[in-house]
Design a protein around this motif. Structure first.
Motif, PDB file in Angstrom:
ATOM      1  N   PRO B  85       0.815  -1.230   0.000  1.00 55.53           N
ATOM      2  CA  PRO B  85       0.000   0.000   0.000  1.00 55.53           C
ATOM      3  C   PRO B  85       0.844   1.275   0.000  1.00 55.53           C
ATOM      4  O   PRO B  85       0.410   2.321  -0.474  1.00 55.53           O
ATOM      5  CB  PRO B  85      -0.802  -0.114   1.299  1.00 55.53           C
ATOM      6  N   LEU B  86       2.102   1.178   0.524  1.00 50.43           N
ATOM      7  CA  LEU B  86       2.984   2.345   0.537  1.00 50.43           C
ATOM      8  C   LEU B  86       3.271   2.857  -0.867  1.00 50.43           C
ATOM      9  O   LEU B  86       3.656   4.010  -1.050  1.00 50.43           O
ATOM     10  CB  LEU B  86       4.317   1.956   1.181  1.00 50.43           C
ATOM     11  N   GLY B  87       3.129   1.964  -1.838  1.00 49.64           N
ATOM     12  CA  GLY B  87       3.494   2.278  -3.218  1.00 49.64           C
ATOM     13  C   GLY B  87       2.817   3.516  -3.773  1.00 49.64           C
ATOM     14  O   GLY B  87       3.284   4.100  -4.747  1.00 49.64           O
ATOM     15  N   GLN B  88       1.694   3.936  -3.140  1.00 50.12           N
ATOM     16  CA  GLN B  88       0.973   5.096  -3.677  1.00 50.12           C
ATOM     17  C   GLN B  88       1.655   6.405  -3.311  1.00 50.12           C
ATOM     18  O   GLN B  88       1.331   7.440  -3.877  1.00 50.12           O
ATOM     19  CB  GLN B  88      -0.455   5.131  -3.110  1.00 50.12           C
ATOM     20  N   TYR B  89       2.564   6.345  -2.308  1.00 52.10           N
ATOM     21  CA  TYR B  89       3.099   7.608  -1.801  1.00 52.10           C
ATOM     22  C   TYR B  89       4.406   8.014  -2.476  1.00 52.10           C
ATOM     23  O   TYR B  89       5.446   8.099  -1.832  1.00 52.10           O
ATOM     24  CB  TYR B  89       3.285   7.529  -0.286  1.00 52.10           C
ATOM     25  N   GLY B  90       4.347   8.258  -3.770  1.00 57.93           N
ATOM     26  CA  GLY B  90       5.469   8.805  -4.520  1.00 57.93           C
ATOM     27  C   GLY B  90       6.781   8.109  -4.263  1.00 57.93           C
ATOM     28  O   GLY B  90       6.898   6.901  -4.432  1.00 57.93           O
ATOM     29  N   SER B  91       7.788   8.898  -3.805  1.00 57.72           N
ATOM     30  CA  SER B  91       9.120   8.319  -3.660  1.00 57.72           C
ATOM     31  C   SER B  91       9.348   7.733  -2.277  1.00 57.72           C
ATOM     32  O   SER B  91      10.457   7.298  -1.969  1.00 57.72           O
ATOM     33  CB  SER B  91      10.182   9.375  -3.975  1.00 57.72           C
ATOM     34  N   TRP B  92       8.312   7.710  -1.415  1.00 59.27           N
ATOM     35  CA  TRP B  92       8.535   7.215  -0.056  1.00 59.27           C
ATOM     36  C   TRP B  92       8.942   5.750   0.014  1.00 59.27           C
ATOM     37  O   TRP B  92       9.817   5.412   0.829  1.00 59.27           O
ATOM     38  CB  TRP B  92       7.337   7.499   0.843  1.00 59.27           C
ATOM     39  N   PRO B  93       8.349   4.852  -0.815  1.00 58.96           N
ATOM     40  CA  PRO B  93       8.830   3.463  -0.758  1.00 58.96           C
ATOM     41  C   PRO B  93      10.330   3.380  -1.022  1.00 58.96           C
ATOM     42  O   PRO B  93      11.055   2.659  -0.341  1.00 58.96           O
ATOM     43  CB  PRO B  93       8.042   2.760  -1.867  1.00 58.96           C
ATOM     44  N   THR B  94      10.801   4.153  -1.999  1.00 56.81           N
ATOM     45  CA  THR B  94      12.234   4.154  -2.302  1.00 56.81           C
ATOM     46  C   THR B  94      13.028   4.650  -1.109  1.00 56.81           C
ATOM     47  O   THR B  94      14.023   4.026  -0.715  1.00 56.81           O
ATOM     48  CB  THR B  94      12.513   5.064  -3.520  1.00 56.81           C
ATOM     49  N   VAL B  95      12.581   5.773  -0.531  1.00 63.44           N
ATOM     50  CA  VAL B  95      13.323   6.335   0.606  1.00 63.44           C
ATOM     51  C   VAL B  95      13.374   5.326   1.755  1.00 63.44           C
ATOM     52  O   VAL B  95      14.431   5.120   2.368  1.00 63.44           O
ATOM     53  CB  VAL B  95      12.685   7.666   1.073  1.00 63.44           C
ATOM     54  N   ILE B  96      12.237   4.658   2.021  1.00 61.79           N
ATOM     55  CA  ILE B  96      12.220   3.700   3.126  1.00 61.79           C
ATOM     56  C   ILE B  96      13.188   2.547   2.857  1.00 61.79           C
ATOM     57  O   ILE B  96      13.958   2.145   3.735  1.00 61.79           O
ATOM     58  CB  ILE B  96      10.787   3.168   3.359  1.00 61.79           C
ATOM     59  N   ALA B  97      13.181   2.032   1.629  1.00 67.51           N
ATOM     60  CA  ALA B  97      14.107   0.941   1.291  1.00 67.51           C
ATOM     61  C   ALA B  97      15.552   1.410   1.476  1.00 67.51           C
ATOM     62  O   ALA B  97      16.391   0.706   2.037  1.00 67.51           O
ATOM     63  CB  ALA B  97      13.883   0.477  -0.140  1.00 67.51           C
ATOM     64  N   LEU B  98      15.849   2.634   1.014  1.00 72.75           N
ATOM     65  CA  LEU B  98      17.214   3.165   1.136  1.00 72.75           C
ATOM     66  C   LEU B  98      17.610   3.300   2.598  1.00 72.75           C
ATOM     67  O   LEU B  98      18.730   2.950   2.980  1.00 72.75           O
ATOM     68  CB  LEU B  98      17.325   4.521   0.436  1.00 72.75           C
ATOM     69  N   VAL B  99      16.692   3.808   3.416  1.00 73.53           N
ATOM     70  CA  VAL B  99      16.991   3.987   4.842  1.00 73.53           C
ATOM     71  C   VAL B  99      17.263   2.625   5.486  1.00 73.53           C
ATOM     72  O   VAL B  99      18.223   2.459   6.236  1.00 73.53           O
ATOM     73  CB  VAL B  99      15.832   4.709   5.555  1.00 73.53           C
ATOM     74  N   LEU B 100      16.419   1.640   5.148  1.00 72.80           N
ATOM     75  CA  LEU B 100      16.597   0.302   5.720  1.00 72.80           C
ATOM     76  C   LEU B 100      17.990  -0.245   5.421  1.00 72.80           C
ATOM     77  O   LEU B 100      18.618  -0.874   6.267  1.00 72.80           O
ATOM     78  CB  LEU B 100      15.555  -0.656   5.145  1.00 72.80           C
ATOM     79  N   PHE B 101      18.481   0.029   4.211  1.00 74.73           N
ATOM     80  CA  PHE B 101      19.781  -0.536   3.845  1.00 74.73           C
ATOM     81  C   PHE B 101      20.946   0.310   4.310  1.00 74.73           C
ATOM     82  O   PHE B 101      22.068  -0.159   4.348  1.00 74.73           O
ATOM     83  CB  PHE B 101      19.842  -0.764   2.336  1.00 74.73           C
ATOM     84  N   ALA B 102      20.681   1.556   4.664  1.00 71.43           N
ATOM     85  CA  ALA B 102      21.777   2.419   5.106  1.00 71.43           C
ATOM     86  C   ALA B 102      21.986   2.327   6.614  1.00 71.43           C
ATOM     87  O   ALA B 102      23.069   2.615   7.111  1.00 71.43           O
ATOM     88  CB  ALA B 102      21.494   3.860   4.698  1.00 71.43           C
ATOM     89  N   ILE B 103      20.954   1.919   7.341  1.00 74.50           N
ATOM     90  CA  ILE B 103      21.079   1.872   8.802  1.00 74.50           C
ATOM     91  C   ILE B 103      22.165   0.885   9.269  1.00 74.50           C
ATOM     92  O   ILE B 103      22.991   1.255  10.107  1.00 74.50           O
ATOM     93  CB  ILE B 103      19.709   1.580   9.457  1.00 74.50           C
ATOM     94  N   PRO B 104      22.226  -0.359   8.731  1.00 77.49           N
ATOM     95  CA  PRO B 104      23.247  -1.279   9.260  1.00 77.49           C
ATOM     96  C   PRO B 104      24.682  -0.768   9.207  1.00 77.49           C
ATOM     97  O   PRO B 104      25.357  -0.792  10.249  1.00 77.49           O
ATOM     98  CB  PRO B 104      23.059  -2.536   8.405  1.00 77.49           C
ATOM     99  N   PRO B 105      25.187  -0.247   8.073  1.00 80.81           N
ATOM    100  CA  PRO B 105      26.578   0.222   8.120  1.00 80.81           C
ATOM    101  C   PRO B 105      26.797   1.366   9.106  1.00 80.81           C
ATOM    102  O   PRO B 105      27.811   1.389   9.797  1.00 80.81           O
ATOM    103  CB  PRO B 105      26.875   0.669   6.682  1.00 80.81           C
TER     104      PRO B 105
END
Lengths: 241, 237
Positions: B85-105
């Motif tokens: 459902p997040l897919g409707q909110y423009g670039s937010w799905p992308t930002v969330i995926a990026l944040v998820l992958f940037a947090i571990p390092p």
């Protein structure tokens, strides 16, 4: 009321998808495993002599480490695309790209492992009349195995997840299913392929861990005092997407 | 080589740089995605890592998080978020995926950096009567700075790389130049796009290496003292 097919409903989890498209999933998984295995094996074959060369000559060390770091910073989509004009639209593009990525981790870990071999062990072996080759394979390499295997595990796990990007040229294993699932908005296919991909990475990691334990029985008794020094020293964990 | 020449021609054509599909617009999107995601991941991960590192707890969490991060295919997560459902909110799905992958390092490096600070120094600081927050601010953070920056740099490069993948899933960013090239079967455009992305990623890496050097508090302090001490000749050494 008749049961609606989950394929028609486009559910995330769908048993019917598994039963009707099982062959497609098996094929994609096999392609995924094949690409990963080939890339890691070639990576190891290239990384080992490179690491030895880098260790023997200071002049080689800087450029080798620098170059592999630069490779690592190139995004995978760009890496694969840059290789297409050179290698054509073939599976070798994906394998070459993945090999280049694995080199960074493998070369560094092999070097770190060899550097951590205690000088006394070397001296003792030399005193016993070991030549350089026998010293390397009989003493240094076994002692460097924990660090080497730690690197191999990281390289394998990130190769499994990076293989998916090969979908851009049609050789992405499970990534192909993810991409086509996105284009057709087919949720079950995307989720199933993604979960399989993660499972593949976890299984590969566990298998390598078992191999490591089998190959280095002596580390188990010492583990409490020296908790995997090689693994802890690996440079910042990162997987270039 | 023919490809090189055609790539050069593609890059030299002004029309490819302007407009909605132009390089400048895509670069703009890429920079925006990178900056927003990096800021969010640092805002989330750094405080947690500093507190955990100071207390000496959660080491297993930090290490496991980075291992899990490696095993999860970025591309699949991106697509999963887009189809949710997040897919409707423009670039937010992308930002969330990026944040998820940037947090571990970020988290792992900052945690390790805080832990690797010489315990003797921390003890000495405590002996001088510093409180916990003072130890963090004046001793641990400055000494952990290089490793923290390494984590932020890894995260930044990773975000740049992952933002490229957004294009594969129909999002914006420089990757679009590549995927559009594939659709048009225009090898020159594919290579041009790949070059642009690679150069951009290396630039980001370089900028962060420089930043880490310029901002390093220990190095700066050392530089200042060295500058003061240098003119006076030290006789007894």
């Amino acid at each position: 009321m008749a049961e609606q097919s989950c394929l028609v409903d486009n559910d995330w989890i769908c048993g019917e998808y598994l039963s009707t498209r099982g062959q497609e999933l098996v094929d994609a998984t096999l392609q995924h495993i094949g690409i990963t295995l080939a890339s890691v094996a070639i990576g190891l074959l290239v990384a080992f002599p490179l690491a030895l060369l880098a260790r023997a000559r200071r002049g080689v060390r800087g450029p080798v480490l620098g170059l592999t770091t630069v490779f690592y910073a190139i995004p995978s989509l760009a890496m694969f695309s840059l290789l297409v004009p050179v290698l054509g639209l073939s599976v070798s593009v994906v394998v070459t790209g993945l090999v280049l990525y694995s080199l960074t981790i493998l070369v560094r870990n092999i070097l770190a492992g060899l550097a951590a071999v205690p000088e006394e062990a070397r001296e003792a072996a030399r005193g016993m009349g070991y030549g350089p080759v026998r010293l390397l394979f009989g003493v240094e390499l076994p002692l460097a195995l924990p660090a080497l295997m730690a690197g191999l595990r990281i390289a394998t796990v990130s190769t499994v997840s990076l293989t998916t990007i090969g979908a851009i040229i049609g050789y992405g294993g499970l990534g192909n299913l993810v991409l086509s699932g996105l284009r057709s908005y087919f949720k079950a296919q995307v989720l199933t392929a993604s979960v399989l991909c993660v499972l593949l990475a976890v299984v590969a990691d566990v298998v390598l861990l078992l191999v490591q334990r089998l190959l280095t029985p002596w580390t188990r008794t010492r583990r409490r005092r020296a908790p995997r020094a090689g693994a802890a020293k690996t440079p910042a964990g990162q997987a270039v997407a | 080589m023919d490809v090189v020449e055609r790539t050069w021609t593609w890059l030299a054509t002004g029309a490819h740089w302007t407009g909605g599909d132009g390089v400048w617009h895509r670069l703009d999107q890429h920079l925006y995605l990178t900056a927003v995601s990096l800021l969010i991941s640092c805002a989330v991960a750094l405080p947690v890592a500093v507190v955990l590192g100071h207390l000496g707890r959660g080491g297993a969490l930090a290490v496991n998080l980075s291992n899990v991060g490696r095993a999860v295919p970025t591309f699949a997560v991106l697509v999963l978020l887009l189809l949710s459902p997040l897919g409707q909110y423009g670039s937010w799905p992308t930002v969330i995926a990026l944040v998820l992958f940037a947090i571990p390092p970020v988290l792992t490096n900052a945690y390790v950096g805080m832990r690797e600070v010489d315990r003797d120094m921390v003890e000495a600081a405590r002996g001088m009567g510093m409180t916990g927050p003072q130890v963090v601010a004046r001793v641990e953070l400055p000494l952990a700075f290089p490793l923290i920056m390494t984590g932020v740099r890894s995260a930044a490069v990773q975000i740049v790389a992952t933002a490229t993948l957004a294009a594969l899933a129909g999002g914006g960013g420089l990757g679009r130049v590549i995927t559009a090239g594939f659709r048009l079967t225009d090898t020159a455009q594919v290579v041009a796009g790949a070059l642009l992305v690679a150069v951009f990623a290396l630039l980001v890496e370089g900028v962060f290496v420089l930043l880490a050097r310029l901002l390093d508090p220990v190095r700066r302090r050392a530089g200042r003292t060295a500058g003061k001490v240098a003119p006076t000749p030290v006789s007894d050494v």
